[in-house]
Design a protein around this motif. Structure first.
Motif, PDB file in Angstrom:
ATOM      1  N   LEU A  91      37.942  63.771  29.849  1.00 19.94           N
ATOM      2  CA  LEU A  91      38.132  63.161  31.166  1.00 19.94           C
ATOM      3  C   LEU A  91      37.419  61.813  31.260  1.00 19.94           C
ATOM      4  O   LEU A  91      37.928  60.870  31.879  1.00 19.94           O
ATOM      5  N   ALA A  92      36.244  61.720  30.637  1.00 21.32           N
ATOM      6  CA  ALA A  92      35.522  60.442  30.633  1.00 21.32           C
ATOM      7  C   ALA A  92      36.312  59.380  29.869  1.00 21.32           C
ATOM      8  O   ALA A  92      36.367  58.214  30.286  1.00 21.32           O
ATOM      9  N   ALA A  93      36.924  59.757  28.776  1.00 27.39           N
ATOM     10  CA  ALA A  93      37.741  58.802  28.008  1.00 27.39           C
ATOM     11  C   ALA A  93      38.946  58.352  28.819  1.00 27.39           C
ATOM     12  O   ALA A  93      39.285  57.169  28.841  1.00 27.39           O
ATOM     13  N   ARG A  94      39.581  59.289  29.508  1.00 30.03           N
ATOM     14  CA  ARG A  94      40.710  58.911  30.368  1.00 30.03           C
ATOM     15  C   ARG A  94      40.247  57.977  31.480  1.00 30.03           C
ATOM     16  O   ARG A  94      40.928  57.010  31.815  1.00 30.03           O
ATOM     17  N   GLY A  95      39.076  58.285  32.054  1.00 30.29           N
ATOM     18  CA  GLY A  95      38.529  57.416  33.096  1.00 30.29           C
ATOM     19  C   GLY A  95      38.197  56.034  32.570  1.00 30.29           C
ATOM     20  O   GLY A  95      38.438  55.024  33.247  1.00 30.29           O
ATOM     21  N   LEU A  96      37.664  55.971  31.361  1.00 30.79           N
ATOM     22  CA  LEU A  96      37.353  54.680  30.746  1.00 30.79           C
ATOM     23  C   LEU A  96      38.618  53.855  30.552  1.00 30.79           C
ATOM     24  O   LEU A  96      38.655  52.668  30.876  1.00 30.79           O
ATOM     25  N   ILE A  97      39.666  54.495  30.064  1.00 31.40           N
ATOM     26  CA  ILE A  97      40.926  53.786  29.839  1.00 31.40           C
ATOM     27  C   ILE A  97      41.474  53.253  31.165  1.00 31.40           C
ATOM     28  O   ILE A  97      41.929  52.118  31.251  1.00 31.40           O
ATOM     29  N   ARG A  98      41.400  54.063  32.209  1.00 26.95           N
ATOM     30  CA  ARG A  98      41.871  53.609  33.527  1.00 26.95           C
ATOM     31  C   ARG A  98      40.986  52.508  34.089  1.00 26.95           C
ATOM     32  O   ARG A  98      41.467  51.575  34.722  1.00 26.95           O
ATOM     33  N   ALA A  99      39.682  52.624  33.876  1.00 27.50           N
ATOM     34  CA  ALA A  99      38.745  51.651  34.450  1.00 27.50           C
ATOM     35  C   ALA A  99      38.906  50.264  33.836  1.00 27.50           C
ATOM     36  O   ALA A  99      38.712  49.264  34.526  1.00 27.50           O
ATOM     37  N   VAL A 100      39.238  50.213  32.558  1.00 27.52           N
ATOM     38  CA  VAL A 100      39.354  48.906  31.904  1.00 27.52           C
ATOM     39  C   VAL A 100      40.766  48.333  31.988  1.00 27.52           C
ATOM     40  O   VAL A 100      40.990  47.195  31.587  1.00 27.52           O
ATOM     41  N   ARG A 101      41.712  49.085  32.519  1.00 30.77           N
ATOM     42  CA  ARG A 101      43.097  48.616  32.612  1.00 30.77           C
ATOM     43  C   ARG A 101      43.229  47.259  33.306  1.00 30.77           C
ATOM     44  O   ARG A 101      44.006  46.421  32.861  1.00 30.77           O
ATOM     45  N   PRO A 102      42.492  46.975  34.391  1.00 24.16           N
ATOM     46  CA  PRO A 102      42.621  45.647  35.015  1.00 24.16           C
ATOM     47  C   PRO A 102      42.220  44.491  34.099  1.00 24.16           C
ATOM     48  O   PRO A 102      42.662  43.362  34.294  1.00 24.16           O
ATOM     49  N   LEU A 103      41.416  44.765  33.083  1.00 25.12           N
ATOM     50  CA  LEU A 103      41.011  43.709  32.155  1.00 25.12           C
ATOM     51  C   LEU A 103      42.160  43.261  31.250  1.00 25.12           C
ATOM     52  O   LEU A 103      42.038  42.263  30.558  1.00 25.12           O
ATOM     53  N   ALA A 104      43.280  43.979  31.275  1.00 27.94           N
ATOM     54  CA  ALA A 104      44.431  43.589  30.463  1.00 27.94           C
ATOM     55  C   ALA A 104      45.054  42.290  30.954  1.00 27.94           C
ATOM     56  O   ALA A 104      45.848  41.679  30.248  1.00 27.94           O
ATOM     57  N   MET A 105      44.670  41.852  32.133  1.00 27.26           N
ATOM     58  CA  MET A 105      45.209  40.607  32.688  1.00 27.26           C
ATOM     59  C   MET A 105      44.289  39.407  32.440  1.00 27.26           C
ATOM     60  O   MET A 105      44.579  38.312  32.878  1.00 27.26           O
ATOM     61  N   THR A 106      43.188  39.625  31.743  1.00 29.24           N
ATOM     62  CA  THR A 106      42.238  38.549  31.499  1.00 29.24           C
ATOM     63  C   THR A 106      42.844  37.481  30.577  1.00 29.24           C
ATOM     64  O   THR A 106      43.760  37.765  29.807  1.00 29.24           O
ATOM     65  N   SER A 107      42.315  36.291  30.668  1.00 29.48           N
ATOM     66  CA  SER A 107      42.839  35.214  29.828  1.00 29.48           C
ATOM     67  C   SER A 107      42.200  35.190  28.442  1.00 29.48           C
ATOM     68  O   SER A 107      42.707  34.532  27.539  1.00 29.48           O
ATOM     69  N   TRP A 108      41.091  35.922  28.248  1.00 29.82           N
ATOM     70  CA  TRP A 108      40.420  35.935  26.951  1.00 29.82           C
ATOM     71  C   TRP A 108      41.201  36.844  26.001  1.00 29.82           C
ATOM     72  O   TRP A 108      41.297  38.054  26.203  1.00 29.82           O
ATOM     73  N   PHE A 109      41.785  36.271  24.974  1.00 30.78           N
ATOM     74  CA  PHE A 109      42.701  36.950  24.064  1.00 30.78           C
ATOM     75  C   PHE A 109      42.120  38.235  23.447  1.00 30.78           C
ATOM     76  O   PHE A 109      42.763  39.289  23.513  1.00 30.78           O
ATOM     77  N   PRO A 110      40.924  38.204  22.830  1.00 36.19           N
ATOM     78  CA  PRO A 110      40.426  39.428  22.183  1.00 36.19           C
ATOM     79  C   PRO A 110      40.241  40.588  23.171  1.00 36.19           C
ATOM     80  O   PRO A 110      40.594  41.721  22.858  1.00 36.19           O
ATOM     81  N   LEU A 111      39.705  40.292  24.344  1.00 42.03           N
ATOM     82  CA  LEU A 111      39.500  41.356  25.325  1.00 42.03           C
ATOM     83  C   LEU A 111      40.836  41.896  25.824  1.00 42.03           C
ATOM     84  O   LEU A 111      41.018  43.112  25.950  1.00 42.03           O
ATOM     85  N   ARG A 112      41.777  41.002  26.099  1.00 40.72           N
ATOM     86  CA  ARG A 112      43.088  41.421  26.599  1.00 40.72           C
ATOM     87  C   ARG A 112      43.757  42.378  25.620  1.00 40.72           C
ATOM     88  O   ARG A 112      44.255  43.443  25.993  1.00 40.72           O
ATOM     89  N   HIS A 113      43.747  42.045  24.339  1.00 40.17           N
ATOM     90  CA  HIS A 113      44.419  42.891  23.362  1.00 40.17           C
ATOM     91  C   HIS A 113      43.631  44.159  23.036  1.00 40.17           C
ATOM     92  O   HIS A 113      44.239  45.183  22.694  1.00 40.17           O
ATOM     93  N   ALA A 114      42.336  44.112  23.160  1.00 40.35           N
ATOM     94  CA  ALA A 114      41.547  45.328  22.986  1.00 40.35           C
ATOM     95  C   ALA A 114      41.868  46.333  24.087  1.00 40.35           C
ATOM     96  O   ALA A 114      42.060  47.528  23.820  1.00 40.35           O
ATOM     97  N   VAL A 115      41.962  45.856  25.316  1.00 38.33           N
ATOM     98  CA  VAL A 115      42.268  46.736  26.447  1.00 38.33           C
ATOM     99  C   VAL A 115      43.702  47.258  26.338  1.00 38.33           C
ATOM    100  O   VAL A 115      43.958  48.437  26.596  1.00 38.33           O
TER     101      VAL A 115
END
Length: 161
Positions: free
Chosen positions: A113-137
């Motif tokens: 459940l914590a892993a699922r929560g982590l995945i959901r929590a970082v989902r908004p970072l997929a819109m960031t302009s920083w390429f490495p972070l965007r693709h990691a998320v």
């Protein structure tokens, strides 16, 4: 250093994990190390263990710039709560039939459940302009990824250490 140059955070975390492994290996391999070698290995392992928490505390402080001390206190308090409550509860399951299997099953569910929560929590970072972070998320949320499995394996492995 990681606060002034966030681009080296990953390198520093990986280096700290390697240093911690080396310090621990020295303590584990040498049957009777001298006091100086044991002290140095313990200092390296201890200092290295704290380095991965720098990005966590930095992120907490950035989330609450109005009260950075409270943010760090909340992160510490959550960790202490898990340790003080979770460890005895897991130990209690060893007195039940099944020799602790129920406790590890509960830990596995909590980690999933914590892993699922982590995945959901970082989902908004997929819109960031920083390429490495965007693709990691994006990679974390991709079907078939191993995020939940790795978190489960590492979490359960920590209980055995």
């Amino acid at each position: 250093m990681m606060l002034r140059r966030p681009e080296i955070t990953r390198t520093m975390v990986v280096a700290s994990i390697a240093a911690g492994a080396i310090g621990t290996a020295v303590l584990a391999v040498l049957a009777w190390p001298s006091a100086g070698v044991a002290l140095l290995a313990a200092l390296v392992a201890g200092a290295a263990a704290g380095m991965p928490f720098v990005p966590v505390f930095t992120a907490a402080q950035r989330l609450r710039p109005d009260a950075p001390g409270a943010a760090v206190g909340l992160v510490n308090g959550a960790a202490v709560l898990v340790i003080l409550v979770g460890t005895p509860m897991l130990g209690l399951t060893f007195s039940l039939p099944g020799d602790g299997r129920l406790g590890f099953a509960v830990v596995a569910v909590v980690l999933h459940l914590a892993a699922r929560g982590l995945i959901r929590a970082v989902r908004p970072l997929a819109m960031t302009s920083w390429f490495p972070l965007r693709h990691a998320v994006i990679g974390l949320g991709r079907p078939g990824n191993q995020t939940r499995v790795i978190m489960l394996a590492v979490g359960l492995g920590c209980f055995f250490v």
